[in-house]
Enzyme design. Structure first.
Site, short mmCIF file in Angstrom:
data_model
loop_
_atom_site.label_atom_id
_atom_site.label_comp_id
_atom_site.label_asym_id
_atom_site.label_seq_id
_atom_site.Cartn_x
_atom_site.Cartn_y
_atom_site.Cartn_z
N ARG A 119 -9.90 1.27 8.25
CA ARG A 119 -9.29 -0.08 8.65
C ARG A 119 -10.50 -1.03 9.38
NH1 ARG A 119 -3.33 0.40 8.85
NH2 ARG A 119 -2.56 -1.56 9.35
N ARG A 127 11.28 -0.91 11.15
CA ARG A 127 10.28 -0.91 11.90
C ARG A 127 10.11 -1.52 13.15
NH1 ARG A 127 5.04 0.47 8.16
NH2 ARG A 127 3.77 -1.18 9.57
N ARG A 154 -0.47 -8.54 13.50
CA ARG A 154 -1.12 -7.55 12.54
C ARG A 154 -1.83 -8.10 11.58
NH1 ARG A 154 4.37 -5.05 10.78
NH2 ARG A 154 2.92 -3.57 9.33
N LYS A 195 0.87 -1.39 0.08
CA LYS A 195 0.22 -0.13 0.00
C LYS A 195 0.81 1.29 0.04
CE LYS A 195 -2.03 -1.22 3.91
NZ LYS A 195 -1.55 -2.42 4.12
N ARG A 200 12.07 -5.42 5.04
CA ARG A 200 11.77 -4.03 4.72
C ARG A 200 12.58 -2.82 5.47
NH1 ARG A 200 5.94 -1.54 5.32
NH2 ARG A 200 6.05 -2.75 7.42
P1 AP5 Z 1 4.96 -1.53 1.91
O1 AP5 Z 1 4.55 -0.79 0.44
O2 AP5 Z 1 5.50 -0.87 3.07
O3 AP5 Z 1 3.75 -2.36 2.34
P2 AP5 Z 1 2.30 -1.79 3.28
O4 AP5 Z 1 1.17 -2.49 2.65
O5 AP5 Z 1 2.35 -0.42 3.07
O6 AP5 Z 1 2.69 -2.52 4.60
P3 AP5 Z 1 2.67 -1.77 6.15
O7 AP5 Z 1 3.56 -2.74 6.94
O8 AP5 Z 1 2.95 -0.27 6.08
O9 AP5 Z 1 1.06 -1.74 6.46
P4 AP5 Z 1 0.50 -1.85 7.44
O10 AP5 Z 1 -1.16 -1.71 7.09
O11 AP5 Z 1 0.43 -3.06 8.64
O12 AP5 Z 1 1.02 -0.87 8.40
P5 AP5 Z 1 0.63 0.77 8.91
O13 AP5 Z 1 1.68 1.57 8.70
O14 AP5 Z 1 -0.74 1.31 8.12
O15 AP5 Z 1 5.89 -2.92 1.33
C1 AP5 Z 1 6.11 -3.79 2.38
C2 AP5 Z 1 7.41 -4.35 1.95
O16 AP5 Z 1 7.11 -5.33 0.39
C3 AP5 Z 1 8.54 -3.33 1.40
O17 AP5 Z 1 9.84 -3.87 1.66
C4 AP5 Z 1 8.43 -3.16 -0.03
O18 AP5 Z 1 9.71 -2.77 -0.60
C5 AP5 Z 1 8.10 -4.74 -0.34
N1 AP5 Z 1 7.13 -4.74 -1.51
C6 AP5 Z 1 6.10 -3.93 -1.82
N2 AP5 Z 1 5.39 -4.25 -3.01
C7 AP5 Z 1 6.19 -5.39 -3.54
C8 AP5 Z 1 6.07 -6.16 -4.58
N3 AP5 Z 1 4.96 -6.12 -5.42
N4 AP5 Z 1 6.61 -7.24 -4.73
C9 AP5 Z 1 7.78 -7.45 -3.98
N5 AP5 Z 1 8.00 -6.64 -2.67
C10 AP5 Z 1 7.10 -5.67 -2.47
O19 AP5 Z 1 0.06 0.38 10.40
C11 AP5 Z 1 1.15 0.50 11.30
C12 AP5 Z 1 0.30 0.24 12.63
O20 AP5 Z 1 -0.43 1.38 12.81
C13 AP5 Z 1 -1.00 -0.74 12.83
O21 AP5 Z 1 -0.70 -2.19 12.96
C14 AP5 Z 1 -1.96 -0.27 13.64
O22 AP5 Z 1 -1.37 -0.41 15.03
C15 AP5 Z 1 -1.75 1.26 13.48
N6 AP5 Z 1 -2.70 1.80 12.35
C16 AP5 Z 1 -2.48 2.51 11.16
N7 AP5 Z 1 -3.53 2.66 10.64
C17 AP5 Z 1 -4.45 2.37 11.35
C18 AP5 Z 1 -6.02 2.49 11.27
N8 AP5 Z 1 -6.64 3.29 10.33
N9 AP5 Z 1 -6.88 2.24 12.33
C19 AP5 Z 1 -6.17 1.49 13.60
N10 AP5 Z 1 -4.95 1.25 13.46
C20 AP5 Z 1 -4.10 1.89 12.71
#
Ligand code: AP5
Length: 226
Positions: free
Chosen positions: A92, A164, A175, A17, A131
């Site tokens: 979410r 992270r 997660r 994402k 990552r």
């Molecule tokens: P990346 O693009 O970073 O993936 P992502 O989907 O953004 O993963 P996140 O871990 O950031 O998602 P998340 O939803 O758990 O975390 P968030 O920060 O929102 O890619 C990941 C890796 O894969 C990278 O190394 C990249 O290079 C590689 N990659 C990407 N695409 C690829 C491909 N096509 N092929 C191969 N490799 C690839 O949330 C973190 C925490 O915040 C949550 O756990 C929660 O506690 C809180 N939080 C955030 N938002 C909310 C909400 N709305 N409500 C409640 N809690 C929330």
């Protein structure tokens, strides 16, 4: 608040994402709203919100809806949101999705374009544990599949790359469980509204980008923007 167009990226942790939303925001000029980035910034700045959410995020659980909605509503009041929005990691939960629908409607929007980045859980552990993210510009790398030219250093701005705290294997499991429990049902919610597009996110970063560009183009043609 003169919102114009809203895109929503759904998908499990590690689906890509952030990678895709950053690329698309750079191309389109839309504001990129990552609730994960906003919460991590609050943690690193040691704000009141940051102190509350830090232990929740370290356990891999979701932050309560009321805290997330307050943060999003404050963010939407900023001027860079006027030209359109790209939500990454939000909504979410069903409660967040229903609240966002109301916000978009009251701001004169039609339905958002929602993209589900679909990839099986077994591929995600390698993506997340590999990552590294630039501490300056937020550029995302993967030591296995998309490494920087110099280990530990960002290709774009020379910033230090960091891992992270929630990318440890045991936290990733929680997660993924939180995603299955609270977020996956949103695909049905948006499917029922007829606004869901599913993209195979196991494909390469460039292939996923191309699929997203086609979805955006189709949406723009449909809405008469092209
Ligand atoms: P990346 O693009 O970073 O993936 P992502 O989907 O953004 O993963 P996140 O871990 O950031 O998602 P998340 O939803 O758990 O975390 P968030 O920060 O929102 O890619 C990941 C890796 O894969 C990278 O190394 C990249 O290079 C590689 N990659 C990407 N695409 C690829 C491909 N096509 N092929 C191969 N490799 C690839 O949330 C973190 C925490 O915040 C949550 O756990 C929660 O506690 C809180 N939080 C955030 N938002 C909310 C909400 N709305 N409500 C409640 N809690 C929330």
């Amino acid at each position: 608040m003169a919102l114009k167009r809203a895109f929503i990226f759904l998908g499990p942790p590690g689906a890509g994402k952030g990678t895709q939303a950053k690329r698309m925001a750079q191309r389109s000029g839309l504001a990129h709203l990552s609730t994960g980035d906003m919460l991590r910034e609050a943690v690193s700045r040691g704000t009141e919100l940051g102190r509350v959410v830090r232990p929740i995020m370290e356990r891999g659980e979701l932050v309560p809806d009321d805290l997330v909605m307050k943060m999003i509503e404050e963010r939407l009041a900023r001027p860079d949101c006027a030209g359109g929005l790209m939500f990454d990691g939000f909504p979410r939960t069903l409660a967040q999705a229903e609240r966002l629908d109301a916000i978009l409607e009251s701001a004169g929007f039609g339905k958002p374009v929602v993209v589900d980045l679909s990839v099986s859980h077994d591929k995600l552990m390698r993506r997340l544990t590999g990552r590294w993210t630039c501490s300056v510009g937020g550029e995302i790398y993967n030591v296995y599949d998309a490494p920087p030219k110099t280990p530990g250093i960002c290709d774009h701005d020379g910033g230090k790359l960091v891992q992270r705290a929630d990318d440890r294997a045991e936290v990733v499991k929680e997660r993924l469980a939180a995603y299955d429990r609270a977020t996956k049902p949103l695909t049905e919610y948006y499917q029922r509204q007829g606004v869901l597009h599913t993209v195979d996110a196991a494909a390469s970063v460039d292939e996923v980008s191309r699929a997203l560009s086609e979805i955006v183009e189709r949406a723009e043609r449909r809405d008469g923007h092209l």
